[in-house]
Scaffold this motif. Structure first.
Motif, PDB file in Angstrom:
ATOM      1  N   ASP A   1       0.840  -1.192   0.000  1.00 23.26           N
ATOM      2  CA  ASP A   1       0.000   0.000   0.000  1.00 23.26           C
ATOM      3  C   ASP A   1       0.876   1.242   0.000  1.00 23.26           C
TER       4      ASP A   1
ATOM      5  N   THR B   1       1.866  -5.278   5.708  1.00 24.08           N
ATOM      6  CA  THR B   1       1.632  -5.803   7.054  1.00 24.08           C
ATOM      7  C   THR B   1       1.265  -7.278   6.966  1.00 24.08           C
ATOM      8  N   SER B   2       1.462  -7.957   8.071  1.00 21.49           N
ATOM      9  CA  SER B   2       1.143  -9.380   8.134  1.00 21.49           C
ATOM     10  C   SER B   2      -0.351  -9.597   7.961  1.00 21.49           C
ATOM     11  N   ASN B   3      -0.697 -10.776   7.438  1.00 25.00           N
ATOM     12  CA  ASN B   3      -2.096 -11.156   7.284  1.00 25.00           C
ATOM     13  C   ASN B   3      -2.189 -12.674   7.458  1.00 25.00           C
ATOM     14  N   GLN B   4      -3.359 -13.207   7.267  1.00 24.40           N
ATOM     15  CA  GLN B   4      -3.533 -14.640   7.498  1.00 24.40           C
ATOM     16  C   GLN B   4      -2.631 -15.470   6.598  1.00 24.40           C
ATOM     17  N   GLU B   5      -2.451 -15.019   5.378  1.00 31.98           N
ATOM     18  CA  GLU B   5      -1.587 -15.741   4.436  1.00 31.98           C
ATOM     19  C   GLU B   5      -0.143 -15.771   4.912  1.00 31.98           C
ATOM     20  N   THR B   6       0.382 -14.620   5.365  1.00 32.36           N
ATOM     21  CA  THR B   6       1.779 -14.593   5.807  1.00 32.36           C
ATOM     22  C   THR B   6       1.962 -15.341   7.117  1.00 32.36           C
ATOM     23  N   LEU B   7       0.965 -15.271   8.008  1.00 27.77           N
ATOM     24  CA  LEU B   7       1.106 -15.923   9.318  1.00 27.77           C
ATOM     25  C   LEU B   7       1.173 -17.441   9.206  1.00 27.77           C
TER      26      LEU B   7
ATOM     27  N   GLU C   1       3.647 -11.126  13.602  1.00 29.84           N
ATOM     28  CA  GLU C   1       2.915  -9.956  13.135  1.00 29.84           C
ATOM     29  C   GLU C   1       3.916  -8.835  12.875  1.00 29.84           C
TER      30      GLU C   1
ATOM     31  N   ARG D   1       5.067  -5.096  10.545  1.00 23.90           N
ATOM     32  CA  ARG D   1       4.794  -3.944   9.688  1.00 23.90           C
ATOM     33  C   ARG D   1       6.100  -3.570   9.015  1.00 23.90           C
TER      34      ARG D   1
END
Length: 290
Positions: free
Chosen positions: A82, A96-102, A108, A110
């Motif tokens: 973004d 930022t982290s999201n469900q896919e990256t986690l 978590e 940024r």
């Protein structure tokens, strides 16, 4: 979407996908300094390496004894960022982290990547923070520069200049992994003429301390590029070893590939960085075109 920055002397293009620098042109001459991602050689320009640099053994690491898979150089280069700040000569991207990256990286995070163009110098900044109690990561740059820069010249007409002129530790590769037990002394106290044979064993990797500037220059014309930084403990120089590609990468790294003897635990990885909640990691480097 592509973001454009412009100064009185230069123009820059950056892709939102991967927050990747894709063009750096000197306006007076029209010379393009960034490799244009011809897939016959290498289909990238200057990817951001995060949250690992290099390759993991079996593309796997563990955290608290839990295994996770991650491909070479991590995932940031293949994600949409973004834009959170922008003006005529600067931009800041956010990931930022999201469900896919986690699922493959259990922290978590940024990540902010900033670009600022002043005259013919582009500063790139990295800011990493976490909401996790602790976080282990690497980050690095991978800009590829056109060599040759000028029509009518060849790679042998260019040389790599090191500043300061002093010897540095070279870390050899064994396959895709570093072999830290076989470190040698690199003769970076003098310039080195470029040729494709330099990369027959893949990247040339050095340990770097303090302030460093690495330049690609030629005696055939006045044009060249300088990459300057401090607080990056490693640098890689790379061009493909399977084909004579018309570009050279200069890559400042805060992190490195797994060692041949790596345990796989990310907490024990050579060159890994650690953050606690509330900590902020900042690094920056510059590219100057001439």
């Amino acid at each position: 979407m592509t973001i454009y920055l412009e100064s009185d002397t230069a123009k820059v293009s950056i892709n939102e996908f991967g927050a990747e620098l894709s063009s750096f042109i000197l306006k007076e001459t029209g010379v393009e300094y960034i490799w244009q991602a011809n897939p016959n050689y290498w289909g990238r320009h200057a990817p951001v390496l995060f949250p690992i640099v290099g390759r993991l053994k079996k593309n796997t690491y563990t955290y608290k004894d839990q295994p996770y898979r991650m491909n070479q150089h991590g995932f940031a280069r293949d994600m949409m960022f973004d834009v959170i700040e922008q003006d005529a000569c600067s931009v800041v991207f956010e990931l930022t982290s999201n469900q896919e990256t986690l699922e493959k990286y259990p922290f978590e995070f940024r990540l902010l990547i900033g670009y600022k163009l002043i005259d013919n110098e582009l500063a790139t900044s990295y800011e990493v923070s976490t909401l996790s109690d602790e976080m282990y990561f690497s980050i690095g740059a991978h800009p590829a520069f056109n060599v040759p820069l000028i029509e009518g010249t060849t790679i042998e007409d260019y040389y790599l200049h090191f500043y300061p002129l002093k010897s540095r530790i070279k870390i050899p590769l064994k396959g895709a992994y570093i072999n830290s037990e076989s470190k040698t002394l690199a003769q970076t106290n003098t310039s080195i003429q470029l040729n494709h044979g330099l990369f027959k064993e893949d990247a040339q990797i050095l340990e770097t301390k303090g302030k460093n500037t690495f330049s690609i220059l030629s005696e055939k014309h006045p044009h060249g590029v300088r990459v300057s930084y401090e607080k990056f403990p490693f640098v890689g120089f790379w061009s493909p070893n399977t084909v004579d590609a018309p570009f050279i990468c200069i890559e400042p790294w805060c992190g490195i590939a797994d060692d041949v003897s790596a345990s796989g635990a990310i907490e024990e990885k050579i060159g890994i960085n650690k953050l606690s909640k509330g900590d902020i990691f900042n690094r920056s480097y510059t590219i100057e075109i001439i």
